[in-house]
Design a protein around this motif. Structure first.
Motif, short mmCIF file in Angstrom:
data_model
loop_
_atom_site.label_atom_id
_atom_site.label_comp_id
_atom_site.label_asym_id
_atom_site.label_seq_id
_atom_site.Cartn_x
_atom_site.Cartn_y
_atom_site.Cartn_z
N GLU A 41 35.02 36.39 39.72
CA GLU A 41 34.87 36.92 38.35
C GLU A 41 34.52 38.41 38.38
N ALA A 42 33.63 38.73 39.36
CA ALA A 42 33.25 40.15 39.49
C ALA A 42 34.47 40.99 39.87
N MET A 43 35.30 40.41 40.78
CA MET A 43 36.49 41.13 41.18
C MET A 43 37.47 41.28 40.01
N ASP A 44 37.59 40.18 39.25
CA ASP A 44 38.45 40.20 38.05
C ASP A 44 38.00 41.29 37.08
N ARG A 45 36.66 41.31 36.90
CA ARG A 45 36.12 42.32 35.97
C ARG A 45 36.44 43.73 36.45
N ARG A 46 36.29 43.89 37.83
CA ARG A 46 36.57 45.23 38.39
C ARG A 46 38.03 45.61 38.19
N ARG A 106 39.48 48.49 35.91
CA ARG A 106 40.33 49.53 36.51
C ARG A 106 41.64 49.66 35.69
N ILE A 107 42.19 48.49 35.30
CA ILE A 107 43.44 48.52 34.50
C ILE A 107 43.18 49.19 33.15
N ALA A 108 42.04 48.79 32.55
CA ALA A 108 41.70 49.37 31.23
C ALA A 108 41.56 50.88 31.32
#
Lengths: 243, 534
Positions: B11-16, B20-22
Motif C-alpha cells: 500500500e505504501a508503495m502504491d501510494r508512492r 509520483r504519477i500525480a
C-alpha cells in the motif's frame, strides 16, 4: 490512426443512426429558418444583415448544443458499462478521447447545414447574391469556438458519472469562457491587460467570424486551448482507469 | 503478521507510485499551460506588426486600404472614438411636423429609424474594430441612446459636447491634445433616405454606398497633430465658388484662405503650399499669369479646373507640358442624356494611366473601379513638343473610346445631330498632372488641371454624390502637397447584398426554410430509424 478512424466511425454511427439526432436537427432547422427569415425581413432583404441578425440564435444554439452532444460521451458509457469494455480494448486512451471528440465535432458542424441550405435556396431560386465568403467565415468562427466548447463538454463528461451533471458543468464552463471578456470591465480601457483580455474574449471571436473575417490568432488560441483541454481529458480518463 | 506487513508495504508503495504519477501529471499539466500561454502571447505580440486577419467577404468589405493601415499604425496619440446612436426628442418632434419628407429627420425615416440606425452603427463598429486591431492607442465606445442611458450621458459630459454634436455622431477625441472632431453618422454612408423597398412594400431608408473608411480617416486625421498645408483659393477673376470642395479640404489637412489679386496684381504669399483656381470666368491679366507660372516653376503647387465657363486657358503654362485646353467638350454618346446632361465616368473605364503606370493620385480609384461624376469636360490637346527631361506629364483622367467630342460648349441641342457638325469620336485626355523638375534637391513644381469643374460642385460632393469624387479631390491634393502617404482609395460601392422577396416570394421562402427543410430532415430520420429496426 486506424483505431482512431474506427472509433470515430463508431461515434458517428451512434449519432447518425439515432432518430433523436434527426429530430433535434429538424427542430433546429425550423427555428433557425424562423430567425433567419425574420432577420432577412427586418434587414430589408440584406443577406449580410440576415446572417448578423440570426447569429444571436446560433450563439445560444452552440451554447446549449455543445453540452447536449458531449454529456453522454463518457457518462453514458460508464453508466452502461461499455466504457470498461472500451478501455480494456487494445486502443490508447488518447484515441478514445479524440474519437469521441471528433465525432461530436462533426455532428456539431452538421447543425450549420440548415443555414447553408437556406442560403443555397436563396441563391438558386431567388437570385440572392449570397456572400459565401461571409457564410464560410461565420461557420468557421462558430466551429472554432465550438472546438473549445466541445472540449469542455468532453472533459466534464469524463469527470462526472451523471449525464445531467456533465451537461450542467459543461454549460457553466462555456458560460465562464464567454464571461472572460467581462473581466475587461475591471481594467483600464486601452491598457495592455484590457487589450489582452479582448484577445481572449470568445464573444469577440464569434463577432469576427460573423463579420466575414478569419483571425489566425483566434484560431491559434482556440486550437491550443482545445489541445490543452483534450490533454487533461486524457489524463482524467487515465486516472479514473487506475482507480 | 508477515502478510499484514507485506500488504502495508504494498500500500505504501502504491501510494508512492500514485503520488509520483500525480506529481508527474501535475507537472506536465503546468508545462502544457505554460506552453499554451507562451505560444498565444507570442502570437499576440507578433500580430501587432503583422496582418493576421483575412477578409472573406465578397467585396472585401472590411479590408482597409494599405495607406489607411499605414496611417493608423503611425498614430501615437491616445484617441477615443465614440458613437452614441438613437432617437432624440428634437428629431422626433421635427419628424412629426415633417411626416412625408425624406430628410434625415423625416417622418418616413422615423418609422424605421431605430433598427436602421442600429445597422449603421454596427457597420461603423465593424470597421472601427479593424482600425483598433492596428493600433492599441485607440479605444472605441459605442452605445444605443435608447437602450443605455448612463454611459452616453457620462460620455457626453466628458466630451463637453451639445446633444446636436454628440447623438448620432462619431466623435474622435485626442486625449493628449484634447482636440475633438464630430462627424454625423449619416455622412458615413451614401444614403437614400426614402428609397422604395420592394421587400417591405413601403419606403424606407437604404444604404447605397459605404463611406466609412474615408470618414474614419478624416476624423482621425483631424485630431492627430499634423502639419496643415496652407492652401489659398484664388479669386478676383470671377472664379467659380466651389464651397463644398473647399470645406471638405478644410476639414482635412488643409488650412484654407482666400487670395484676391491686390491692386490688379496677384501676389502669392510665401507660406502658400497649394493654390486652388476654379474656372476663372474672365481671362487673367498677363502679369497674374506670369506670377502663377513663375511660382509653379519655382516649386509651387496648383490645382486648376477649367469647366464650361472657364475663360482662361492658361496657355503658356500648359504649353510647357505640351498641352492645350480645347474649346470643345467631351460627352458620352449614350450616358450623358440619361444623366441630365452630365457625363458619368466610370473609373474602371476612364481613369486610365498614361503610360501603363497608374498615377498615384488616381491609381487607387482606378483599382477600386469606382465611378466619378465629371460632367461635360473640356479635352486637352497633347503634343510631343515639350521638354520631357524637365517636365513629366501624366493623364489623370481619360475618356473611353466611346467619348464624343463636340466642337461647341454644350448648348442644350440634341447631341445626336453632332456628326453633321464635326463631332469626333475617340478617347480624350480630360485631366492632366505635371511635374516640373528642377535641380537636384530642389522642390518640384506640380500642377493638376481638370477640364471640368462640375465634379467639384456641391451636388456632386454631398452625401448622395458619386462616392469617388471626394476621393479623387483629396488624393490629387495630397499628391500636389507631397503627402502621397495619405492617398487612399477607400470609398466602396454598395456593400449590402440584397435579395428581393416581394409578391408572395417571401412566403414561399418562409415555407421552404421553416417547413420543407425541417420536414425532409425528419423524414430522413424516420427512414433511418425504420431501416435500423428492420
Amino acid at each position: 490512426m486506424r483505431n482512431l478512424l474506427i472509433l470515430t466511425r463508431r461515434e458517428l454511427a451512434a449519432s447518425f443512426s439515432s432518430f433523436g439526432y434527426y429530430a433535434l436537427l429538424g427542430a433546429v432547422a425550423a427555428i433557425s429558418g424562423f430567425f433567419f427569415f425574420q432577420a432577412l425581413e427586418q434587414g430589408g432583404g440584406d443577406l449580410r444583415w440576415a446572417l448578423v441578425g440570426s447569429s444571436g440564435f446560433i450563439f445560444w444554439l452552440a451554447l446549449i448544443l455543445a453540452p447536449l452532444l458531449t454529456m453522454r460521451l463518457f457518462a453514458e458509457e460508464r453508466k452502461s458499462g461499455s466504457l470498461e469494455l472500451l478501455m480494456t480494448a487494445p486502443v490508447d486512451d488518447w484515441e478514445v478521447v479524440l474519437a469521441k471528440y471528433l465525432g461530436a465535432l462533426v455532428v456539431f458542424t452538421t447543425f450549420f447545414a440548415p443555414f447553408w441550405l437556406a442560403h443555397l435556396v436563396l441563391a438558386l431560386f431567388f437570385d440572392g447574391p449570397v456572400d459565401w465568403g461571409q457564410l464560410s467565415a461565420t461557420t468557421l468562427g462558430f466551429s472554432t469556438v465550438a472546438l473549445i466548447q466541445l472540449a469542455i463538454g468532453l472533459m466534464a463528461s469524463a469527470l462526472v458519472s451523471q449525464q445531467l451533471w456533465a451537461a450542467l458543468f459543461a454549460f457553466l464552463g462555456n458560460m465562464a469562457l464567454y464571461s472572460l471578456g467581462l473581466l475587461r470591465l475591471l481594467c483600464e480601457e486601452g491598457s495592455r491587460t484590457w487589450n489582452l483580455l479582448g484577445y481572449v474574449d470568445i464573444g469577440r471571436h464569434v463577432q469576427t467570424g460573423v463579420a466575414g473575417l478569419v483571425d489566425l490568432r483566434q484560431v491559434l488560441l482556440q486550437v491550443s486551448v482545445t489541445l490543452l483541454l483534450l490533454f487533461w481529458t486524457v489524463r482524467i480518463v487515465e486516472v479514473r482507469k487506475w482507480r | 503478521m508477515a502478510m499484514t506487513d507485506d500488504r502495508g508495504r504494498r500500500e505504501a508503495m502504491d501510494r508512492r507510485v500514485r503520488s509520483r504519477i500525480a506529481t508527474n501529471v501535475l507537472l506536465v499539466s503546468l508545462l502544457a499551460i505554460v506552453v499554451t500561454i507562451f505560444v498565444n502571447y507570442g502570437a499576440w505580440e507578433w500580430s501587432r506588426d503583422h496582418d493576421v486577419r483575412f477578409d472573406l467577404t465578397r467585396n472585401q468589405t472590411l479590408s482597409l486600404a494599405p495607406a489607411t493601415r499605414g496611417f493608423v499604425r503611425s498614430i501615437e496619440d491616445p484617441i477615443e472614438i465614440y458613437l452614441v446612436h438613437g432617437i432624440d426628442e428634437a428629431i422626433r418632434e421635427r419628424a412629426r411636423k415633417n411626416l412625408n419628407d425624406t430628410g434625415f429627420d423625416s417622418g418616413i425615416l422615423q418609422n424605421v429609424y431605430l433598427p436602421f440606425l442600429d445597422q449603421l452603427a454596427a457597420d461603423v463598429g465593424a470597421m472601427v474594430a479593424e482600425v483598433l486591431e492596428l493600433n492599441q492607442h485607440l479605444v472605441y465606445r459605442s452605445a444605443s441612446n435608447d437602450r443605455e442611458r448612463e454611459e452616453p450621458i457620462s460620455w457626453q459630459r466628458r466630451l463637453d459636447l451639445p446633444p446636436s454634436k454628440f447623438l448620432n455622431h462619431v466623435v474622435f477625441y485626442n486625449l493628449r491634445t484634447k482636440t475633438k472632431k464630430a462627424i454625423p453618422l449619416d455622412r458615413f454612408f451614401d444614403l437614400d433616405l426614402g428609397g422604395p423597398d420592394p421587400t417591405l412594400g413601403f419606403r424606407r431608408p437604404l444604404v447605397r454606398g459605404d463611406l466609412i473608411e474615408p470618414n474614419l480617416l478624416q476624423g482621425l486625421r483631424a485630431v492627430v497633430a499634423a502639419e496643415r498645408k496652407k492652401t489659398y483659393v484664388v479669386g478676383g477673376h470671377d472664379e467659380r465658388a466651389l464651397n463644398t470642395a473647399v470645406t471638405f479640404l478644410g476639414l482635412d489637412r488643409f488650412e484654407l484662405a482666400p487670395l484676391e489679386a491686390q491692386g490688379d496684381r496677384l501676389v502669392i504669399p510665401d507660406d502658400a503650399d497649394l493654390l486652388l483656381v476654379f474656372s476663372p470666368g474672365r481671362a487673367w491679366p498677363e502679369q497674374d499669369l506670369r506670377v502663377l507660372e513663375d511660382w509653379i516653376l519655382a516649386g509651387g503647387r496648383a490645382l486648376i479646373t477649367q469647366g464650361e465657363d472657364c475663360a482662361e486657358p492658361f496657355a503658356t503654362l500648359l504649353e510647357r507640358g505640351g498641352a492645350a485646353m480645347e474649346n470643345r467638350q467631351v460627352g458620352h454618346e449614350v450616358l450623358h442624356s440619361r444623366q441630365g446632361g452630365l457625363y458619368r465616368l466610370y473609373g474602371s473605364d476612364l481613369l486610365r494611366p498614361a503610360h501603363g503606370i497608374p498615377h498615384p493620385a488616381t491609381a487607387p480609384t482606378v483599382a477600386e473601379g469606382l465611378p466619378i461624376y465629371l460632367g461635360f469636360s473640356r479635352p486637352y490637346h497633347l503634343t510631343k513638343d515639350y521638354e520631357k527631361d524637365r517636365v513629366r506629364r501624366d493623364v489623370l483622367v481619360r475618356s473611353t473610346p466611346g467619348g464624343v467630342a463636340m466642337p461647341w460648349i454644350f448648348d442644350g441641342r440634341d447631341w445626336r445631330q453632332a456628326p453633321e457638325r464635326g463631332t469626333e469620336l475617340g478617347d480624350f485626355p480630360l485631366a492632366l498632372a505635371f511635374d516640373f523638375r528642377r535641380g537636384d534637391g530642389e522642390r518640384h513644381g506640380k500642377l493638376a488641371v481638370f477640364g471640368s469643374d462640375e465634379w467639384l460642385a456641391t451636388p456632386r460632393l454631398n452625401q448622395r454624390a458619386e462616392i469617388a469624387n471626394l476621393d479623387v479631390l483629396a488624393n490629387v491634393a495630397y499628391w500636389l502637397t507631397d503627402s502621397e502617404q495619405m492617398i487612399t482609395g477607400t470609398p466602396r460601392s454598395f456593400r449590402g447584398a440584397k435579395v428581393i422577396l416581394s409578391d408572395g416570394r417571401d412566403r414561399v421562402f418562409q415555407a421552404i426554410v421553416m417547413g420543407v427543410v425541417p420536414g425532409l430532415i425528419l423524414l430522413g430520420g424516420l427512414l433511418v430509424h425504420l431501416m435500423r429496426r428492420r
